[in-house]
Structures are given as C-alpha cells and as structure tokens.
Design an enzyme around this catalytic site. Structure first.
Site, PDB file in Angstrom:
ATOM      1  N   GLU A 177      49.887  41.616  45.737  1.00 19.98           N
ATOM      2  CA  GLU A 177      50.698  41.804  44.519  1.00 19.98           C
ATOM      3  C   GLU A 177      52.094  42.362  44.845  1.00 19.98           C
ATOM      4  O   GLU A 177      53.013  42.232  44.049  1.00 19.98           O
ATOM      5  CB  GLU A 177      49.973  42.728  43.531  1.00 19.98           C
ATOM      6  CG  GLU A 177      48.850  42.041  42.773  1.00 19.98           C
ATOM      7  CD  GLU A 177      49.339  41.027  41.718  1.00 19.98           C
ATOM      8  OE1 GLU A 177      50.326  41.307  41.031  1.00 19.98           O
ATOM      9  OE2 GLU A 177      48.719  39.946  41.608  1.00 19.98           O
ATOM     10  N   ASP A 194      45.077  35.423  34.787  1.00 20.04           N
ATOM     11  CA  ASP A 194      44.560  36.203  35.914  1.00 20.04           C
ATOM     12  C   ASP A 194      45.105  37.625  35.775  1.00 20.04           C
ATOM     13  O   ASP A 194      45.987  37.883  34.954  1.00 20.04           O
ATOM     14  CB  ASP A 194      45.036  35.566  37.240  1.00 20.04           C
ATOM     15  CG  ASP A 194      44.564  36.344  38.470  1.00 20.04           C
ATOM     16  OD1 ASP A 194      43.437  36.856  38.462  1.00 20.04           O
ATOM     17  OD2 ASP A 194      45.341  36.451  39.442  1.00 20.04           O
ATOM     18  N   SER A 195      44.629  38.515  36.622  1.00 23.71           N
ATOM     19  CA  SER A 195      45.161  39.878  36.631  1.00 23.71           C
ATOM     20  C   SER A 195      46.600  39.897  37.154  1.00 23.71           C
ATOM     21  O   SER A 195      47.312  40.871  36.945  1.00 23.71           O
ATOM     22  CB  SER A 195      44.304  40.754  37.539  1.00 23.71           C
ATOM     23  OG  SER A 195      44.389  40.279  38.872  1.00 23.71           O
ATOM     24  N   CYS A 226      37.950  35.360  45.120  1.00 19.54           N
ATOM     25  CA  CYS A 226      39.026  36.007  44.363  1.00 19.54           C
ATOM     26  C   CYS A 226      40.219  35.082  44.488  1.00 19.54           C
ATOM     27  O   CYS A 226      40.545  34.622  45.594  1.00 19.54           O
ATOM     28  CB  CYS A 226      39.346  37.379  44.937  1.00 19.54           C
ATOM     29  SG  CYS A 226      40.876  38.104  44.282  1.00 19.54           S
ATOM     30  N   CYS A 256      40.495  33.817  37.317  1.00 17.32           N
ATOM     31  CA  CYS A 256      40.148  35.146  37.821  1.00 17.32           C
ATOM     32  C   CYS A 256      38.630  35.247  37.918  1.00 17.32           C
ATOM     33  O   CYS A 256      37.936  35.132  36.897  1.00 17.32           O
ATOM     34  CB  CYS A 256      40.690  36.208  36.861  1.00 17.32           C
ATOM     35  SG  CYS A 256      40.230  37.895  37.309  1.00 17.32           S
ATOM     36  N   HIS A 283      43.258  35.548  44.459  1.00 17.62           N
ATOM     37  CA  HIS A 283      44.381  36.000  45.292  1.00 17.62           C
ATOM     38  C   HIS A 283      44.217  35.572  46.756  1.00 17.62           C
ATOM     39  O   HIS A 283      45.200  35.443  47.479  1.00 17.62           O
ATOM     40  CB  HIS A 283      44.496  37.529  45.253  1.00 17.62           C
ATOM     41  CG  HIS A 283      45.163  38.062  44.019  1.00 17.62           C
ATOM     42  ND1 HIS A 283      44.565  38.062  42.780  1.00 17.62           N
ATOM     43  CD2 HIS A 283      46.390  38.621  43.840  1.00 17.62           C
ATOM     44  CE1 HIS A 283      45.385  38.607  41.898  1.00 17.62           C
ATOM     45  NE2 HIS A 283      46.499  38.958  42.508  1.00 17.62           N
TER      46      HIS A 283
HETATM   47  N1  DGL Z   1      42.424  37.393  41.185  1.00 12.23           N
HETATM   48  C1  DGL Z   1      41.345  38.054  40.573  1.00 12.23           C
HETATM   49  C2  DGL Z   1      39.997  37.511  40.927  1.00 12.23           C
HETATM   50  O1  DGL Z   1      39.886  36.325  41.173  1.00 12.23           O
HETATM   51  C3  DGL Z   1      41.402  39.559  40.413  1.00 12.23           C
HETATM   52  C4  DGL Z   1      41.993  40.367  41.506  1.00 12.23           C
HETATM   53  C5  DGL Z   1      42.201  41.810  41.053  1.00 12.23           C
HETATM   54  O2  DGL Z   1      42.982  42.021  40.130  1.00 12.23           O
HETATM   55  O3  DGL Z   1      41.553  42.719  41.581  1.00 12.23           O
HETATM   56  O4  DGL Z   1      39.030  38.202  40.934  1.00 12.23           O
END
Ligand code: DGL
Length: 275
Positions: free
Chosen positions: A153, A12-13, A185, A75, A187
């Site tokens: 984050e 993931d990011s 997302c 992600c 997150h």
């Molecule tokens: N967690 C990621 C997603 O599912 C990316 C969030 C990000 O880095 O902007 O899209």
C-alpha cells in the site's frame, strides 16, 4: 444510468483489486466499471471481522448510491468474512473472489497446496475447506502474511523489507514440499515476481483473478445484464493517496485509464446508535 449500461462496482481494501479489474476489463471491454479502493483504511486483513463487515457495507452502499448492476468483491478478506451475510441487503448481485481451488487442484501433482492470505482470510479457513471439499486427500498449508499489504500500500513492490517478510512466510511452505501456491489476497499478484523468486520456479502460483472475472461474467449472462457492443469506461475511486493509486493503475491497466475520483466512503456509514 440504469439497465445493462449501468456500471459494475468492484472493490477492495486498497490497491490489490486493480489486478482483478484488469481481468474484468480484458474479459468484458464493453462494460462500464467503477472501482473503489479504501486506501485510507487498508489493510483490512488484520482487523476484527465485525469491522471488516462494517467497512464492506459502506462500500456496497456507495455502489447502491451509484446504481451499479452488480458488485464484484476484489478482496478475499471481505469475501471470506462478509459476502454471504451481505447478499440479503442489496438488490444487485454480489460476486466474491474465487478461491482458486479448482485450478490449484488441476495443477498440483504432490497434493501439497500452500495458501497465503491475510490473517482474517486464513482464520476463516475458507480456502482449506473448499480444497478439501473437492479432494479430501489434499494437504493444505495456510500462511497469513500480515507484513505484505502495508508495504504494498506504500507502493513498495520489492526490496529488502518485503524480501525478508517473504522468506519468513514462504520458506516453511517450500520446505514442506508444496508444488502449488494460491495467492489468496488480491494484493499479492502485485509482488508475484518476488514471491516467484522466493518459492522457486517449480511451484505453480495461482492467481484467482481470472476465475473471478469469469464468475462475474457467468453471473451477468444468467441475469441478462451484459452491456451491448462498444467500449466501456473505467472510473477508479480511492479514499486516500490518489497519486500513488494513479501511478500503480497506469502500470496495471495502462490502456483503460479514464477518470480518478476521491471518495470518502465513511459518508456511507450508518449513524451510530446513542444509548
Ligand atoms: N486485498 C485484500 C484481500 O484480497 C485485503 C488486503 C488487506 O487489506 O489486508 O484479502
């Protein structure tokens, strides 16, 4: 390591993919996992697609170097922007984030479905297209939420700044009458208590992490690469902020912590051509 005991790469990011690794380790406790979160460069979701694809390949080359047997995109952004074009480059199978469309369509009664995600995911239109391909009669309400990931984050999972952002993004969806909301997302499940508070108890929240883990397992069964019995390991790698990552991981997957590692994934960037 090679063959069925090789690890499964998950990436993931940043910290969001931890919720996906939680589902994967629950479903397949016998597997070895190696997670990479690019915490030094998150968020990805407001970056241009070409850069997202470049970063995605760096993670995938890192996994190739570690000889994984499969890579799971934890992600939505990289799944929406880069997954299909990446398939040709790697010898191991790639599994993307499930959109959650099937579950959302099972749950909705009003056929008004909200989708919250990063700017890049919303711009791709992936969730809306998938939902409408199955049921053209559904009304989709997409909403990009760029303020969420930078706060998450930093370890902020609640509080006034997130709450204000949540009202800005979610009040219009609630007023539009959605009864189902896809967390598009990885997150966002980390702040699902706040999201739940803002949208109210009548809206069904869909976290596609569980579906994604099941997709990964199906892919492994098909490839014949499931590990034998036993308990696998989990190695969590990040490009920055190991302390915060360790703390958050302890809350998300408390029973599966093994090792943490700092990885500079830019080591896997292709050399730039000089013209
Ligand atoms: N967690 C990621 C997603 O599912 C990316 C969030 C990000 O880095 O902007 O899209």
């Amino acid at each position: 390591m090679s063959g069925s005991n090789a690890a499964i790469g998950v990436f993931d990011s940043g910290l969001g993919g931890l919720a996906v690794i939680k589902e994967l380790t629950w479903l397949m406790p016998q597997e070895n996992f190696i997670y990479f979160g690019d915490t030094a460069r998150a968020p990805y979701g407001s970056r241009p697609p070409a850069q997202i694809i470049d970063f995605m390949h760096q993670s995938l080359r890192f996994f190739a170097d570690r000889r994984v047997k499969m890579a799971v995109f934890a992600c939505n952004t990289m799944t929406a922007v880069g997954l299909e074009s990446a398939r040709a480059y790697y010898s191991f199978p790639l599994v993307g984030m499930n959109t959650g469309a099937r579950v959302a369509l099972q749950k909705t009664r009003s056929k008004n479905i909200g989708v919250i995600a990063t700017q890049a995911t919303i711009a791709s239109g992936k969730h809306g297209k998938t939902l409408k391909a199955v049921d053209p009669g559904v009304a989709v309400y997409p909403q990009a939420c760029p303020k969420f990931v930078p706060l998450i984050e930093q370890g902020e999972l609640d509080g006034p700044r997130l709450e204000a952002a949540a009202h800005e993004y979610l009040d219009p969806l609630r007023e539009a009458g959605i009864d189902t909301l896809i967390l598009g997302c990885t997150h966002y499940p980390l702040i699902s208590p706040l999201i739940r508070r803002v949208v109210g108890p009548a809206v069904e929240l869909i976290d596609p992490a569980c579906e994604t883990a099941m997709d990964a397992r199906r892919c492994m069964v098909k490839q014949g690469v499931l590990a034998g019995p036993g308990r696998g390991s989990v190695r969590l790698c990040f490009s920055a902020g190991l302390d915060l990552a360790e703390r958050l991981a302890a809350g998300v997957i408390p029973d599966r912590l093994t090792e943490f590692e700092h990885v500079d994934v830019q080591d896997y960037a292709l050399p730039r051509r000089i013209s």
